[in-house]
Motif scaffolding. Structure first.
Motif, mmCIF file in Angstrom:
data_model
loop_
_atom_site.group_PDB
_atom_site.id
_atom_site.type_symbol
_atom_site.label_atom_id
_atom_site.label_comp_id
_atom_site.label_asym_id
_atom_site.label_seq_id
_atom_site.Cartn_x
_atom_site.Cartn_y
_atom_site.Cartn_z
ATOM 1 N N GLY A 9 23.270 55.892 10.863
ATOM 2 C CA GLY A 9 22.829 55.695 12.214
ATOM 3 C C GLY A 9 21.632 54.863 12.425
ATOM 4 O O GLY A 9 21.583 53.962 13.451
ATOM 5 N N THR A 165 22.283 57.766 26.593
ATOM 6 C CA THR A 165 22.141 58.036 25.139
ATOM 7 C C THR A 165 21.956 59.601 24.959
ATOM 8 O O THR A 165 22.733 59.908 23.965
ATOM 9 C CB THR A 165 20.450 57.751 24.813
ATOM 10 O OG1 THR A 165 20.098 56.434 24.914
ATOM 11 C CG2 THR A 165 20.105 58.270 23.352
ATOM 12 N N VAL A 168 25.856 60.609 25.167
ATOM 13 C CA VAL A 168 26.631 60.186 23.722
ATOM 14 C C VAL A 168 26.159 61.364 22.766
ATOM 15 O O VAL A 168 27.096 61.662 21.922
ATOM 16 C CB VAL A 168 26.165 58.842 23.440
ATOM 17 C CG1 VAL A 168 26.781 58.518 21.819
ATOM 18 C CG2 VAL A 168 26.627 57.977 24.243
ATOM 19 N N ARG A 169 25.085 61.896 22.874
ATOM 20 C CA ARG A 169 24.667 62.896 21.713
ATOM 21 C C ARG A 169 25.465 64.064 22.290
ATOM 22 O O ARG A 169 25.799 64.837 21.475
ATOM 23 C CB ARG A 169 23.176 63.179 21.797
ATOM 24 C CG ARG A 169 22.522 63.833 21.071
ATOM 25 C CD ARG A 169 22.566 63.653 19.336
ATOM 26 N NE ARG A 169 21.932 64.581 18.591
ATOM 27 C CZ ARG A 169 21.764 64.404 17.210
ATOM 28 N NH1 ARG A 169 22.458 63.485 16.755
ATOM 29 N NH2 ARG A 169 21.287 65.238 16.503
ATOM 30 N N TYR A 171 28.056 64.565 23.887
ATOM 31 C CA TYR A 171 29.559 64.650 23.681
ATOM 32 C C TYR A 171 29.815 63.571 22.614
ATOM 33 O O TYR A 171 30.470 62.693 22.962
ATOM 34 C CB TYR A 171 30.190 64.231 25.020
ATOM 35 C CG TYR A 171 29.970 65.114 26.093
ATOM 36 C CD1 TYR A 171 30.485 66.257 26.429
ATOM 37 C CD2 TYR A 171 28.958 64.454 27.228
ATOM 38 C CE1 TYR A 171 30.199 67.235 27.393
ATOM 39 C CE2 TYR A 171 28.570 65.587 28.266
ATOM 40 C CZ TYR A 171 29.303 66.726 28.152
ATOM 41 O OH TYR A 171 29.012 67.516 29.445
ATOM 42 N N PRO A 172 29.831 64.000 21.446
ATOM 43 C CA PRO A 172 29.819 63.014 20.284
ATOM 44 C C PRO A 172 31.268 62.907 19.815
ATOM 45 O O PRO A 172 31.466 61.930 18.949
ATOM 46 C CB PRO A 172 29.114 63.916 19.187
ATOM 47 C CG PRO A 172 29.359 65.340 19.493
ATOM 48 C CD PRO A 172 29.102 65.487 20.905
ATOM 49 N N ASN A 173 32.415 63.687 20.541
ATOM 50 C CA ASN A 173 33.679 63.432 19.938
ATOM 51 C C ASN A 173 34.365 62.577 20.831
ATOM 52 O O ASN A 173 35.783 62.463 20.598
ATOM 53 C CB ASN A 173 34.328 65.012 20.020
ATOM 54 C CG ASN A 173 33.654 65.694 18.827
ATOM 55 O OD1 ASN A 173 33.592 64.996 18.061
ATOM 56 N ND2 ASN A 173 33.599 67.079 19.328
ATOM 57 N N VAL A 176 34.983 56.142 20.655
ATOM 58 C CA VAL A 176 34.074 55.007 20.846
ATOM 59 C C VAL A 176 34.546 53.651 21.578
ATOM 60 O O VAL A 176 33.898 53.252 22.341
ATOM 61 C CB VAL A 176 33.556 54.630 19.427
ATOM 62 C CG1 VAL A 176 32.525 53.595 19.766
ATOM 63 C CG2 VAL A 176 32.840 55.976 18.806
ATOM 64 N N ILE A 224 26.510 53.032 20.113
ATOM 65 C CA ILE A 224 27.295 54.188 20.279
ATOM 66 C C ILE A 224 27.399 54.968 19.109
ATOM 67 O O ILE A 224 26.887 56.143 19.031
ATOM 68 C CB ILE A 224 28.810 54.018 21.084
ATOM 69 C CG1 ILE A 224 28.333 53.410 22.376
ATOM 70 C CG2 ILE A 224 29.650 55.191 20.930
ATOM 71 C CD1 ILE A 224 29.622 52.971 23.323
ATOM 72 N N SER A 227 23.834 56.186 17.629
ATOM 73 C CA SER A 227 23.522 57.106 18.317
ATOM 74 C C SER A 227 23.773 58.441 18.036
ATOM 75 O O SER A 227 22.981 59.592 18.182
ATOM 76 C CB SER A 227 23.223 56.835 19.931
ATOM 77 O OG SER A 227 22.735 55.603 20.316
ATOM 78 N N ARG A 228 25.140 58.706 17.587
ATOM 79 C CA ARG A 228 25.577 60.003 17.439
ATOM 80 C C ARG A 228 24.893 60.655 16.133
ATOM 81 O O ARG A 228 24.857 61.892 15.792
ATOM 82 C CB ARG A 228 26.929 59.778 17.068
ATOM 83 C CG ARG A 228 27.843 59.597 18.516
ATOM 84 C CD ARG A 228 29.362 59.216 18.290
ATOM 85 N NE ARG A 228 29.975 59.245 19.586
ATOM 86 C CZ ARG A 228 31.323 59.152 19.674
ATOM 87 N NH1 ARG A 228 31.755 59.094 18.696
ATOM 88 N NH2 ARG A 228 31.888 59.043 21.005
ATOM 89 N N SER A 235 16.633 57.033 18.548
ATOM 90 C CA SER A 235 17.571 56.061 19.175
ATOM 91 C C SER A 235 16.658 55.220 20.109
ATOM 92 O O SER A 235 16.725 54.032 20.101
ATOM 93 C CB SER A 235 18.884 56.609 19.640
ATOM 94 O OG SER A 235 19.662 57.287 18.714
#
Length: 290
Positions: A9, A165, A168-169, A171-173, A176, A224, A227-228, A235
């Protein structure tokens, strides 16, 4: 040797920051107005990313877009809004002002990350953020560069990037590339009522194609993904590297000379981010060994 998620990351976000820092240079190399630039960059980036998605997923593309849902749409809207504000700010104020204002993003991301995700930023990250903020204040303290309207746009852009940011963290699924495709096309849709896409030169269009593919598209995807694997504050903190990088590139290739306070403040920001990244990486390595 297997790379840890944190190191992966970290590398992705660092590379993305370098790629995205070229946006200011792009605006100085062309004469295109902001809405037209947003339209063409959105169309070109969207088409390129969609092609990548089709090559990678094939018939599974529909499923990726279907899985976006309302949360994925929120991520895309935040991304498109920040891109719109970003390019608009670059046309209204100096590259240095936009970059250094964006360096305040760690504070917003830390607050949103704690409020939404319940993630408490570490003491080291907070200290580094404070040092970076001191560098930002030093750079903008003279008040003899930029414009108030452009600075307001830059602050609004910073707030939407912090929100993006955290989303995205949270909802990581979400897929992309599908998010990237939709956000870039939304950017073009936002701009089309105000753009003049046919009134552009071949030189300007060629420059936009180059930066849209190798700067914006690559940078967004890596940001993206990276950031996960990192907390929002880290990030955003690494993204503060844009503060010294963007003005440096404009100075190097266009000759837009930053002030002495910009150079000194940028050095402070760069030092804070570098020291934090090195110390965190060393801590993670020692923790893995034990």
């Amino acid at each position: 040797m297997k790379i840890s998620p944190y190191v992966f990351g970290l590398t992705a976000v660092l590379t993305a920051t370098v790629a995205l820092s070229t946006a200011g240079l792009m605006t100085r190399l062309i004469t295109m107005d902001a809405p037209t630039l947003l339209f063409w960059r959105g169309i070109i980036s969207g088409a390129f990313l969609l092609l990548c998605l089709l090559v990678w997923k094939g018939r599974g593309v529909r499923g990726d877009f279907a899985r976006l849902g309302f949360s994925g749409l929120a991520i895309c809207i935040a991304s498109a809004t920040s891109a719109t504000l970003f390019i608009s700010a670059l046309h209204e104020t100096t590259v240095a002002h936009v970059a250094i204002i964006f360096a305040t993003c760690p504070f917003l991301a830390a607050g949103l990350g704690f409020a939404v995700l319940g993630e408490r930023p570490g003491r080291g990250a907070l200290v580094a953020s404070s040092v970076a903020m001191a560098g930002v204040l030093l750079m903008i303290g003279t008040g003899d560069e930029g414009s108030l309207f452009g600075d307001i746009l830059a602050f609004a852009m910073t707030a939407t990037v912090a929100l993006w940011t955290v989303l995205v963290r949270r909802y990581p699924n979400k897929p992309v590339l599908a998010c990237s495709v939709l956000s870039t096309l939304l950017t073009a849709a936002f701009a089309v009522p105000f753009a003049a896409p046919l009134a552009v030169s071949g030189h300007d269009l060629a420059v936009v194609v180059l930066f849209a593919v190798f700067g914006f598209s690559l940078g967004v995807v890596l940001l993206i993904i990276g950031s996960r694997a990192l907390p929002p504050v880290e990030s955003a903190l690494i993204g503060a590297l844009d503060a010294p990088l963007a003005p440096f590139l404009v100075w190097l290739f266009v000759g837009e000379v930053p002030s002495v306070t910009t150079l000194v403040g940028g050095t402070v920001v760069l030092s804070a981010v570098t020291l934090h990244v090195v110390s965190t990486t060393m801590f993670n390595r020692s923790a893995c060994q034990t």
